[in-house]
Enzyme design. Structure first.
Site, PDB file in Angstrom:
ATOM      1  N   GLY A  35       0.363   4.565   3.409  1.00 62.40           N
ATOM      2  CA  GLY A  35       1.659   3.988   3.015  1.00 62.40           C
ATOM      3  C   GLY A  35       2.704   5.065   2.787  1.00 62.40           C
ATOM      4  N   GLY A  64      -7.296  13.149   4.281  1.00 67.73           N
ATOM      5  CA  GLY A  64      -6.814  11.792   4.600  1.00 67.73           C
ATOM      6  C   GLY A  64      -7.527  11.154   5.780  1.00 67.73           C
ATOM      7  N   GLY A 100      -0.518   4.399  -0.767  1.00 63.86           N
ATOM      8  CA  GLY A 100      -1.468   5.509  -0.843  1.00 63.86           C
ATOM      9  C   GLY A 100      -1.229   6.486   0.297  1.00 63.86           C
ATOM     10  N   GLY A 157      -6.185  10.046  10.383  1.00 63.69           N
ATOM     11  CA  GLY A 157      -5.131  10.879   9.807  1.00 63.69           C
ATOM     12  C   GLY A 157      -3.925  10.024   9.477  1.00 63.69           C
ATOM     13  N   GLY A 176       0.847  -1.196   0.000  1.00 69.16           N
ATOM     14  CA  GLY A 176       0.000   0.000   0.000  1.00 69.16           C
ATOM     15  C   GLY A 176       0.877   1.238   0.000  1.00 69.16           C
ATOM     16  N   LYS A 206     -14.455  -1.600  13.491  1.00 70.76           N
ATOM     17  CA  LYS A 206     -13.714  -1.291  14.733  1.00 70.76           C
ATOM     18  C   LYS A 206     -14.388  -1.921  15.948  1.00 70.76           C
ATOM     19  CE  LYS A 206     -11.756   2.964  12.920  1.00 70.76           C
ATOM     20  NZ  LYS A 206     -12.104   4.339  12.549  1.00 70.76           N
TER      21      LYS A 206
HETATM   22  N1  LIG Z   1      -6.692   7.341   6.919  1.00 69.41           N
HETATM   23  C1  LIG Z   1      -6.735   7.000   8.203  1.00 69.41           C
HETATM   24  O1  LIG Z   1      -6.867   7.863   9.093  1.00 69.41           O
HETATM   25  C2  LIG Z   1      -6.632   5.579   8.604  1.00 69.41           C
HETATM   26  C3  LIG Z   1      -6.600   4.570   7.679  1.00 69.41           C
HETATM   27  N2  LIG Z   1      -6.522   3.283   8.067  1.00 69.41           N
HETATM   28  C4  LIG Z   1      -6.498   2.227   7.074  1.00 69.41           C
HETATM   29  O2  LIG Z   1      -5.346   2.354   6.248  1.00 69.41           O
HETATM   30  C5  LIG Z   1      -5.577   1.632   5.037  1.00 69.41           C
HETATM   31  C6  LIG Z   1      -5.052   2.437   3.859  1.00 69.41           C
HETATM   32  O3  LIG Z   1      -5.803   3.625   3.730  1.00 69.41           O
HETATM   33  P1  LIG Z   1      -5.358   4.742   2.660  1.00 69.41           P
HETATM   34  O4  LIG Z   1      -3.880   4.881   2.659  1.00 69.41           O
HETATM   35  O5  LIG Z   1      -6.198   5.920   2.924  1.00 69.41           O
HETATM   36  O6  LIG Z   1      -5.815   4.068   1.290  1.00 69.41           O
HETATM   37  P2  LIG Z   1      -5.361   4.473  -0.196  1.00 69.41           P
HETATM   38  O7  LIG Z   1      -6.487   4.161  -1.084  1.00 69.41           O
HETATM   39  O8  LIG Z   1      -4.763   5.831  -0.218  1.00 69.41           O
HETATM   40  O9  LIG Z   1      -4.173   3.435  -0.477  1.00 69.41           O
HETATM   41  C7  LIG Z   1      -4.416   2.065  -0.552  1.00 69.41           C
HETATM   42  C8  LIG Z   1      -3.214   1.392  -1.172  1.00 69.41           C
HETATM   43  O10 LIG Z   1      -3.446  -0.016  -1.147  1.00 69.41           O
HETATM   44  C9  LIG Z   1      -3.011  -0.525  -2.396  1.00 69.41           C
HETATM   45  N3  LIG Z   1      -3.643  -1.812  -2.684  1.00 69.41           N
HETATM   46  C10 LIG Z   1      -4.934  -2.091  -2.947  1.00 69.41           C
HETATM   47  N4  LIG Z   1      -5.096  -3.404  -3.192  1.00 69.41           N
HETATM   48  C11 LIG Z   1      -3.858  -3.966  -3.078  1.00 69.41           C
HETATM   49  C12 LIG Z   1      -3.358  -5.274  -3.236  1.00 69.41           C
HETATM   50  N5  LIG Z   1      -4.156  -6.311  -3.524  1.00 69.41           N
HETATM   51  N6  LIG Z   1      -2.024  -5.473  -3.049  1.00 69.41           N
HETATM   52  C13 LIG Z   1      -1.195  -4.453  -2.751  1.00 69.41           C
HETATM   53  N7  LIG Z   1      -1.625  -3.178  -2.605  1.00 69.41           N
HETATM   54  C14 LIG Z   1      -2.934  -2.943  -2.778  1.00 69.41           C
HETATM   55  C15 LIG Z   1      -3.412   0.540  -3.397  1.00 69.41           C
HETATM   56  O11 LIG Z   1      -2.739   0.296  -4.602  1.00 69.41           O
HETATM   57  P3  LIG Z   1      -2.915   1.242  -5.886  1.00 69.41           P
HETATM   58  O12 LIG Z   1      -2.161   2.487  -5.547  1.00 69.41           O
HETATM   59  O13 LIG Z   1      -2.274   0.431  -6.941  1.00 69.41           O
HETATM   60  O14 LIG Z   1      -4.382   1.443  -6.068  1.00 69.41           O
HETATM   61  C16 LIG Z   1      -2.957   1.779  -2.633  1.00 69.41           C
HETATM   62  O15 LIG Z   1      -1.581   2.013  -2.838  1.00 69.41           O
HETATM   63  C17 LIG Z   1      -7.103   1.345   4.998  1.00 69.41           C
HETATM   64  O16 LIG Z   1      -7.325  -0.009   5.323  1.00 69.41           O
HETATM   65  C18 LIG Z   1      -7.658   2.235   6.101  1.00 69.41           C
HETATM   66  O17 LIG Z   1      -8.794   1.695   6.722  1.00 69.41           O
HETATM   67  C19 LIG Z   1      -6.455   2.917   9.385  1.00 69.41           C
HETATM   68  C20 LIG Z   1      -6.463   3.869  10.365  1.00 69.41           C
HETATM   69  C21 LIG Z   1      -6.602   5.281  10.061  1.00 69.41           C
HETATM   70  N1  LIG Z   2     -11.735   6.392   8.087  1.00 70.56           N
HETATM   71  C1  LIG Z   2     -11.345   6.127   9.420  1.00 70.56           C
HETATM   72  C2  LIG Z   2      -9.864   6.276   9.540  1.00 70.56           C
HETATM   73  C3  LIG Z   2      -9.340   5.591  10.709  1.00 70.56           C
HETATM   74  O1  LIG Z   2      -9.588   4.425  10.982  1.00 70.56           O
HETATM   75  C4  LIG Z   2     -12.040   7.075  10.374  1.00 70.56           C
HETATM   76  O2  LIG Z   2     -12.661   8.014   9.891  1.00 70.56           O
HETATM   77  O3  LIG Z   2     -11.961   6.874  11.587  1.00 70.56           O
END
Ligand SMILES: NC(=O)C1=CN([C@@H]2O[C@H](COP(=O)(O)OP(=O)(O)OC[C@H]3O[C@@H](n4cnc5c(N)ncnc54)[C@H](OP(=O)(O)O)[C@@H]3O)[C@@H](O)[C@H]2O)C=CC1
Ligand SMILES: N[C@@H](CC=O)C(=O)O
Length: 360
Positions: A29, A209, A26, A342, A24, A227
């Site tokens: 990541g 984010g 995104g 975040g 990941g 959760k």
């Molecule tokens: N934002 C927040 O505050 C929080 C987020 N999270 C969790 O973090 C996780 C990531 O969120 P976020 O970064 O916003 O998501 P994004 O959509 O920004 O990024 C997701 C990433 O996962 C990759 N991906 C998807 N499928 C696969 C696969 N099969 N193999 C490898 N990589 C894959 C995507 O690839 P590609 O770029 O190729 O599409 C992308 O790079 C989520 O599960 C979310 O629930 C948890 C706590 C808080």
């Molecule tokens: N989308 C989630 C991010 C953290 O888990 C939230 O809004 O709490």
């Protein structure tokens, strides 16, 4: 035995150093890579990032992580086939997979990696917050295999799961857990006053984010359901996902569209939430999106109109505010509050888990 031979055999006995694979690239990541680089520059000892992967490509970490991240983020779409990380070198026992995806496919691999002695650190809630069978398989695999770092999955690293486990290890039984478990919905309802369309705020929350990759996962209550399931299962309750009653905020017109059309369809939220906000305000109350489960009772997720001085309304920004009722906290619950969404806090939680695994 000569000194040379004994030196060689000693060397052979050394386990290979742990490597880290980031899945990941995104929002979360990328923040992980930025924090990793900062900590490494401060001299913090971290396992080498051997691979950065997304759904399109796998790139070697190397010395220039930022360049590797840009290369991965810029890769072309992949059509069909196995994910790129499943086609390359397999992780060894002791290696660490960091799951910063929201992917069912990746979550399905959690028990398999753990069984092979590979550690998993995850922000992806689908491992233990989705299908009960998979959550139980992860529980079994972590008992004998690799370690499972899940701090980021609830409260974006707030000491929630840690505190819950400490209470249970100390002999407490959990009675109920209730609270604001969505950072994005806390931020949205804290900010919404009816003067701007709710949909405009959703776009802001997504750009900041705070939301899931598909904001409907937050707005439907699905993220809070996950959760709540993670917390309940950590408390030893084998709660199936369908037993959580979820009242979604997503109208049918928004639910029906494909992911590419979500942005344009967000306006479908506006009239309904304007009316609910106006009714709450007329009653001197505030809207709060709450999740709750009671041991032996119901598990529920949904929007509530609460008196403005209700304890659940006390946070601000993306604050989560969660009350744990247990044997020792029967009359007055243990309350944990702080930023619950975040990229930076989530990346910090992932790295905390990596460091904790590396130090044992
Ligand atoms: N934002 C927040 O505050 C929080 C987020 N999270 C969790 O973090 C996780 C990531 O969120 P976020 O970064 O916003 O998501 P994004 O959509 O920004 O990024 C997701 C990433 O996962 C990759 N991906 C998807 N499928 C696969 C696969 N099969 N193999 C490898 N990589 C894959 C995507 O690839 P590609 O770029 O190729 O599409 C992308 O790079 C989520 O599960 C979310 O629930 C948890 C706590 C808080
Ligand atoms: N989308 C989630 C991010 C953290 O888990 C939230 O809004 O709490």
């Amino acid at each position: 035995m000569s000194a040379v031979v004994s030196l060689r055999s000693n060397r052979r006995a050394q386990p290979a150093p742990a490597r880290l694979a980031l899945l990941g690239t995104g929002t979360v990541g990328s923040a992980f890579v930025a924090r990793y680089a900062r900590l490494a520059a401060q001299g913090v000892a971290l396992p080498e990032i051997a691979w950065l992967c997304n759904s399109r490509t796998q790139v070697s970490g190397g010395d220039d992580l930022h360049a590797a991240l840009e290369q991965a983020r810029g890769a072309a779409r992949k059509r069909g086939g196995f994910p790129p990380w499943a086609e390359g070198e397999s992780p060894r026992p002791g290696d660490i997979i960091v799951d910063a995806t929201a992917s069912e496919t990746v979550a399905d691999w959690h028990p398999e990696w753990l069984t092979r002695g590979v550690h998993v650190v995850t922000a992806n809630k689908l491992g233990t917050g989705g299908d009960l069978g998979r959550a139980l398989a992860i529980g079994d695999a972590r008992a004998t295999g690799g370690r499972y770092g899940d701090s980021a999955t609830v409260g974006a690293g707030l000491p929630l799961l840690r505190s819950l486990r400490a209470l249970i290890d100390g002999g407490d039984r959990i009675h109920a857990i209730e609270g604001v478990l969505s950072g994005s919905l806390a931020w949205l309802f804290g900010r919404y006053d009816g003067s701007r369309p709710f949909s405009a705020l959703v776009r802001e929350a997504r750009n900041a984010g705070y939301t899931e990759p598909d904001p409907r996962v937050d707005l439907s209550g699905e993220d809070v359901r996950r959760k709540l399931l993670i917390l309940a299962r950590a408390a030893g309750i084998a709660l199936p996902a369908h037993e959580v009653e979820v009242a979604s905020l997503v109208p049918a017109a928004l639910a029906a569209v494909g992911e590419d059309a979500v942005d344009a369809a967000l306006d479908a939220l506006d009239a309904g939430l304007f009316a609910r906000h106006a009714a709450a305000r007329a009653a001197g109350e505030r809207l709060c999106f709450v999740g709750r489960f009671e041991v032996g009772g119901r598990a529920q997720v949904g929007l509530r109109s609460l008196p403005a001085d209700h304890p659940l309304c006390a946070g601000s920004g993306t604050d989560n505010r969660v009350a744990i009722h247990s044997d020792r906290y029967a009359d007055h619950p243990l309350v944990i509050q702080g930023p619950g969404a975040g990229a930076e806090v989530t990346a910090a939680a992932l790295l905390d888990d990596v460091l904790s695994i590396g130090s044992r």
